[in-house]
Every structure is written in structure tokens, then in C-alpha cells.
Write a protein that holds these residues in place. Structure first.
Motif, PDB file in Angstrom:
ATOM      1  N   ILE A 158       0.821  -1.217   0.000  1.00 52.71           N
ATOM      2  CA  ILE A 158       0.000   0.000   0.000  1.00 52.71           C
ATOM      3  C   ILE A 158       0.855   1.267   0.000  1.00 52.71           C
ATOM      4  O   ILE A 158       0.430   2.317  -0.463  1.00 52.71           O
ATOM      5  CB  ILE A 158      -0.958  -0.028   1.213  1.00 52.71           C
ATOM      6  CG1 ILE A 158      -1.981   1.097   1.164  1.00 52.71           C
ATOM      7  CG2 ILE A 158      -0.187   0.023   2.530  1.00 52.71           C
ATOM      8  CD1 ILE A 158      -3.061   0.868   0.151  1.00 52.71           C
ATOM      9  N   GLY A 159       2.079   1.157   0.523  1.00 59.16           N
ATOM     10  CA  GLY A 159       2.958   2.326   0.583  1.00 59.16           C
ATOM     11  C   GLY A 159       3.281   2.891  -0.787  1.00 59.16           C
ATOM     12  O   GLY A 159       3.648   4.067  -0.909  1.00 59.16           O
ATOM     13  N   HIS A 160       3.129   2.081  -1.815  1.00 57.03           N
ATOM     14  CA  HIS A 160       3.459   2.551  -3.160  1.00 57.03           C
ATOM     15  C   HIS A 160       2.223   2.783  -4.016  1.00 57.03           C
ATOM     16  O   HIS A 160       2.298   2.749  -5.249  1.00 57.03           O
ATOM     17  CB  HIS A 160       4.483   1.617  -3.810  1.00 57.03           C
ATOM     18  CG  HIS A 160       5.741   1.588  -3.006  1.00 57.03           C
ATOM     19  ND1 HIS A 160       6.553   2.700  -2.878  1.00 57.03           N
ATOM     20  CD2 HIS A 160       6.261   0.643  -2.197  1.00 57.03           C
ATOM     21  CE1 HIS A 160       7.535   2.419  -2.050  1.00 57.03           C
ATOM     22  NE2 HIS A 160       7.382   1.177  -1.621  1.00 57.03           N
ATOM     23  N   VAL A 161       1.112   3.051  -3.357  1.00 51.16           N
ATOM     24  CA  VAL A 161      -0.058   3.573  -4.064  1.00 51.16           C
ATOM     25  C   VAL A 161       0.111   5.090  -4.130  1.00 51.16           C
ATOM     26  O   VAL A 161       0.189   5.755  -3.098  1.00 51.16           O
ATOM     27  CB  VAL A 161      -1.365   3.213  -3.324  1.00 51.16           C
ATOM     28  CG1 VAL A 161      -2.548   3.958  -3.932  1.00 51.16           C
ATOM     29  CG2 VAL A 161      -1.595   1.714  -3.359  1.00 51.16           C
ATOM     30  N   TYR A 169       8.993  12.593  -5.244  1.00 57.76           N
ATOM     31  CA  TYR A 169       9.317  11.319  -5.875  1.00 57.76           C
ATOM     32  C   TYR A 169       9.653  10.287  -4.798  1.00 57.76           C
ATOM     33  O   TYR A 169      10.273  10.597  -3.792  1.00 57.76           O
ATOM     34  CB  TYR A 169      10.476  11.487  -6.859  1.00 57.76           C
ATOM     35  CG  TYR A 169      10.031  12.166  -8.131  1.00 57.76           C
ATOM     36  CD1 TYR A 169       9.427  11.425  -9.145  1.00 57.76           C
ATOM     37  CD2 TYR A 169      10.168  13.544  -8.305  1.00 57.76           C
ATOM     38  CE1 TYR A 169       8.971  12.045 -10.295  1.00 57.76           C
ATOM     39  CE2 TYR A 169       9.718  14.173  -9.449  1.00 57.76           C
ATOM     40  CZ  TYR A 169       9.115  13.423 -10.448  1.00 57.76           C
ATOM     41  OH  TYR A 169       8.655  14.034 -11.579  1.00 57.76           O
ATOM     42  N   CYS A 170       9.208   9.053  -5.071  1.00 51.41           N
ATOM     43  CA  CYS A 170       9.410   7.956  -4.128  1.00 51.41           C
ATOM     44  C   CYS A 170      10.575   7.102  -4.621  1.00 51.41           C
ATOM     45  O   CYS A 170      10.859   7.050  -5.810  1.00 51.41           O
ATOM     46  CB  CYS A 170       8.130   7.139  -4.071  1.00 51.41           C
ATOM     47  SG  CYS A 170       8.196   5.707  -2.993  1.00 51.41           S
ATOM     48  N   GLN A 171      11.219   6.375  -3.690  1.00 48.82           N
ATOM     49  CA  GLN A 171      12.334   5.511  -4.090  1.00 48.82           C
ATOM     50  C   GLN A 171      11.897   4.406  -5.063  1.00 48.82           C
ATOM     51  O   GLN A 171      12.734   3.802  -5.731  1.00 48.82           O
ATOM     52  CB  GLN A 171      13.034   4.914  -2.856  1.00 48.82           C
ATOM     53  CG  GLN A 171      12.128   4.501  -1.721  1.00 48.82           C
ATOM     54  CD  GLN A 171      11.875   2.999  -1.663  1.00 48.82           C
ATOM     55  OE1 GLN A 171      12.385   2.246  -2.468  1.00 48.82           O
ATOM     56  NE2 GLN A 171      11.088   2.566  -0.694  1.00 48.82           N
ATOM     57  N   CYS A 172      10.588   4.166  -5.183  1.00 53.27           N
ATOM     58  CA  CYS A 172      10.110   3.131  -6.113  1.00 53.27           C
ATOM     59  C   CYS A 172      10.033   3.647  -7.538  1.00 53.27           C
ATOM     60  O   CYS A 172       9.780   2.877  -8.464  1.00 53.27           O
ATOM     61  CB  CYS A 172       8.742   2.608  -5.677  1.00 53.27           C
ATOM     62  SG  CYS A 172       7.377   3.712  -6.066  1.00 53.27           S
ATOM     63  N   GLY A 173      10.212   4.975  -7.741  1.00 53.81           N
ATOM     64  CA  GLY A 173      10.188   5.534  -9.086  1.00 53.81           C
ATOM     65  C   GLY A 173       8.891   6.244  -9.426  1.00 53.81           C
ATOM     66  O   GLY A 173       8.801   6.929 -10.445  1.00 53.81           O
ATOM     67  N   GLN A 174       7.878   6.085  -8.566  1.00 53.43           N
ATOM     68  CA  GLN A 174       6.627   6.805  -8.788  1.00 53.43           C
ATOM     69  C   GLN A 174       6.657   8.117  -7.991  1.00 53.43           C
ATOM     70  O   GLN A 174       7.605   8.410  -7.285  1.00 53.43           O
ATOM     71  CB  GLN A 174       5.436   5.963  -8.323  1.00 53.43           C
ATOM     72  CG  GLN A 174       5.343   4.603  -8.982  1.00 53.43           C
ATOM     73  CD  GLN A 174       4.088   3.869  -8.521  1.00 53.43           C
ATOM     74  OE1 GLN A 174       3.079   3.859  -9.182  1.00 53.43           O
ATOM     75  NE2 GLN A 174       4.170   3.253  -7.350  1.00 53.43           N
ATOM     76  N   ARG A 175       5.579   8.854  -8.115  1.00 49.40           N
ATOM     77  CA  ARG A 175       5.503  10.156  -7.452  1.00 49.40           C
ATOM     78  C   ARG A 175       4.303  10.207  -6.499  1.00 49.40           C
ATOM     79  O   ARG A 175       3.217   9.759  -6.852  1.00 49.40           O
ATOM     80  CB  ARG A 175       5.347  11.226  -8.536  1.00 49.40           C
ATOM     81  CG  ARG A 175       5.491  12.612  -8.026  1.00 49.40           C
ATOM     82  CD  ARG A 175       5.614  13.594  -9.175  1.00 49.40           C
ATOM     83  NE  ARG A 175       5.903  14.915  -8.643  1.00 49.40           N
ATOM     84  CZ  ARG A 175       6.075  15.995  -9.381  1.00 49.40           C
ATOM     85  NH1 ARG A 175       5.996  15.913 -10.702  1.00 49.40           N
ATOM     86  NH2 ARG A 175       6.323  17.145  -8.817  1.00 49.40           N
ATOM     87  N   GLY A 176       4.526  10.795  -5.319  1.00 52.77           N
ATOM     88  CA  GLY A 176       3.418  11.019  -4.384  1.00 52.77           C
ATOM     89  C   GLY A 176       2.864   9.746  -3.763  1.00 52.77           C
ATOM     90  O   GLY A 176       1.681   9.669  -3.420  1.00 52.77           O
ATOM     91  N   CYS A 177       3.729   8.732  -3.573  1.00 52.77           N
ATOM     92  CA  CYS A 177       3.272   7.491  -2.937  1.00 52.77           C
ATOM     93  C   CYS A 177       2.870   7.749  -1.478  1.00 52.77           C
ATOM     94  O   CYS A 177       3.411   8.634  -0.818  1.00 52.77           O
ATOM     95  CB  CYS A 177       4.388   6.451  -2.927  1.00 52.77           C
ATOM     96  SG  CYS A 177       4.771   5.779  -4.540  1.00 52.77           S
ATOM     97  N   LEU A 178       1.956   6.921  -0.963  1.00 55.16           N
ATOM     98  CA  LEU A 178       1.539   7.046   0.447  1.00 55.16           C
ATOM     99  C   LEU A 178       2.726   6.982   1.398  1.00 55.16           C
ATOM    100  O   LEU A 178       2.754   7.658   2.420  1.00 55.16           O
ATOM    101  CB  LEU A 178       0.530   5.946   0.786  1.00 55.16           C
ATOM    102  CG  LEU A 178      -0.919   6.234   0.382  1.00 55.16           C
ATOM    103  CD1 LEU A 178      -1.785   5.000   0.587  1.00 55.16           C
ATOM    104  CD2 LEU A 178      -1.467   7.414   1.179  1.00 55.16           C
TER     105      LEU A 178
HETATM  106 ZN   LIG Z   1       6.581   4.407  -4.061  1.00 58.21          ZN
END
Ligand SMILES: [Zn+2]
Length: 299
Positions: A158-161, A169-178
Motif C-alpha cells: 500500500i505504501g506505493h499507491v 518522488y518515491c524511491q520506487c520511481g513513482q511520485r506522491g506514494c503514500l
Molecule cells: Zn513508491
């Protein structure tokens, strides 16, 4: 005393092991600082198991269950991406390495998944979402009594929704993750502290009336509430249990997240009817849910 089970929760700073009796009673508990790297992790785990064997002179049944952070291949007992344990290269066959050292079968599972199993066992609930708020944000799903891992082991990530297209930016490469707003690392970034854990420092400052702290705390609470709302609308669990390092805050955490959930439901009779705030629990700080869940692996 009847047969007992052994479970280990291997974390970045400590490895906690326990002996669990069939009736759910914890017969012994041992903790050791975790040495990094594959050799160090195995050495630490073996030391803990040896101490548990000494502490409880009883035969144990089933495999030794182990919970670890990172990506886990349950079939092979292998771990990857457990960067905080110093395991950041290729797959590490932790189950085989530790099994050889102990002369016993070892079952390995992701730490959030074992914590969700432990939370289910300790609460007597067989249908719950366990939301772990530690450095990151992730959930474990025990649905109708079964752990849901997902085809790629990604169930409950859920952290990467992403919830904010304009977010960081999130360390997963997406933006604005929870995870960028609702995690221990998000709190540490917004409210750095050296004398206390940042989450405790933040909540104490907010409690004392610091307006900036109140704003940071409430933004965090809204993020956690969003994670709970998404999880609940996806799988509608009977109970939502919050654990992880930030859950050491106990009822202060439950109160602000419940307030955020009630606020989100204020304009929606539909959300209000789901009573998400009423389903919310926080793991008591002294309950070793992950190690208990690990002991129950292979049951
Ligand atoms: Zn993320």
C-alpha cells in the motif's frame, strides 16, 4: 508442557526469537543485535535459536519460522532487497544457510506477512489487515484465515499507491506514494529529531501545542487514514491493526488516525456506514507479533 514452536523476527537492529506453546503462551524470549550481511544474519539467528533451546528444555514441532524484511521467495526460503540487513545483492538462500547451521527445517516469510499472522493469532481474528508503519509503509492481509501474498508477493504494498500527482518522488520511481507521507521515514524527513525517535518527538510537540508539529502530525494521520481507506475498500477486513515502529505511540496514534478517518467519512454516508475508525486497533507495544507469526509458519 506440550510441543512448542520457534519463531524469529529478524530486523535491522535486533533479532527477536521466541518459543511459543500450543496454547499461544510465550515460553521464552531472546533478543540479540543483528549482525549485517548473510553470514552475520545467520550467525545472529543461530545464536538466538541456541539460547531458546537452552531456555526451554522441550522438543519443538514443525520448522523454525523466520520473518525477514525484503522480498522473500517462500518456496526457496530466499531473500532479496533486504538492504537494512546488508542483503542487497542477489538472492540469499537464508532458509538453507540457517537450516544447515541448525540442523532443522527453516521456513522464511516476509516480516510484514508474519506480523499479520501473529496479529491474527493474538487477537483471535481470522480476517484482518495489518498495516505496518515503520521506516516504510506496507500491509499484510489475512483474509478468511489465509495469508494473501499475491502472485508477485506484492499484495498489501500500500505504501506505493500514489495519491498525489504533485507529491515528492518515491524511491520506487513513482511520485506522491503514500509512503512519502505516511511512514517513519516521512516523519523523520519532516520532523528531524536526535534525542527521541522522530515520531515520538513530533507527537510530543503537537501535544504541547506546536502549530507546525500539529500540521505535520495531521498530514501524516491523513496519509495513514488514506492507506486504511484504500485497503478497506479493496478487501473489507473485519479488523484493521496498525503495527510497526511508529505504533509504539499506542493510543495517541490510534486517536489521530481515527480522527482523520472520521473526518474523511464526515461528508460520505457510505464511508461513515463502514465505520473504519471503529475497526481500528493498534498493536500493544510489548507484543512481539512478528515473532509469534513466524513461529506459526508451517502450522
Ligand atoms: Zn513508491
Amino acid at each position: 508442557m506440550g510441543p512448542v514452536r520457534l519463531g524469529l523476527d529478524i530486523g535491522a537492529t535486533k533479532t527477536l526469537g521466541l518459543v511459543l506453546a500450543d496454547d499461544g503462551v510465550i515460553k521464552a524470549e531472546v533478543r540479540e543485535p543483528t549482525e549485517p550481511g548473510a553470514d552475520g544474519v545467520v550467525r545472529t539467528a543461530a545464536k538466538v535459536v541456541d539460547a531458546l533451546r537452552d531456555a526451554v528444555d522441550e522438543p519443538w514441532t514443525g520448522p523454525v519460522g523466520v520473518g525477514v524484511p525484503g522480498l522473500v521467495d517462500v518456496e526457496r526460503g530466499a531473500v532479496k532487497h533486504a538492504v537494512n540487513l546488508g542483503l542487497d545483492g542477489d538472492w540469499v538462500p537464508l532458509g538453507d544457510l540457517l537450516g544447515d547451521r541448525l540442523g532443522a527445517q527453516v521456513v522464511v516469510e516476509n516480516d510484514v506477512n508474519v506480523a499479520s499472522l501473529g496479529a491474527a493469532a493474538l487477537s483471535g481474528e481470522d480476517d484482518l489487515v495489518y498495516l505496518s508503519i515503520g521506516t516504510g509503509l506496507a500491509a499484510g492481509l489475512v483474509l478468511d484465515g489465509r495469508l494473501r501474498r499475491g502472485v508477485h508477493g506484492a499484495a498489501g504494498e500500500i505504501g506505493h499507491v500514489p495519491v498525489d500527482p504533485m507529491g515528492v518522488y518515491c524511491q520506487c520511481g513513482q511520485r506522491g506514494c503514500l509512503e512519502t507521507v505516511a511512514s517513519g521515514s516521512a516523519i523523520a524527513a519532516a520532523w528531524p529529531s536526535t534525542d527521541l525517535p522522530p515520531a515520538q518527538a513530533l507527537f510530543a510537540a503537537a501535544q504541547a501545542g506546536d502549530e507546525k508539529a500539529i500540521a505535520v502530525r495531521d498530514r501524516f494521520a491523513v496519509g495513514v487514514a488514506e492507506a486504511i481507506r484504500v485497503l478497506s475498500l479493496a478487501v473489507d477486513p473485519r479488523t484493521i491493526v496498525v503495527g510497526g515502529g511508529v505504533a509504539q505511540l499506542g493510543d495517541q496514534l490510534r486517536a489521530v488516525v481515527a480522527a482523520a478517518l472520521l473526518d474523511q467519512a464526515a461528508s460520505s454516508p457510505f464511508l461513515a456506514s463502514l465505520d473504519l475508525a471503529g475497526r481500528l486497533r493498534v498493536v500493544p507495544a510489548d507484543r512481539p507479533v512478528a515473532a509469534v507469526g513466524a513461529a506459526l509458519l508451517g502450522r
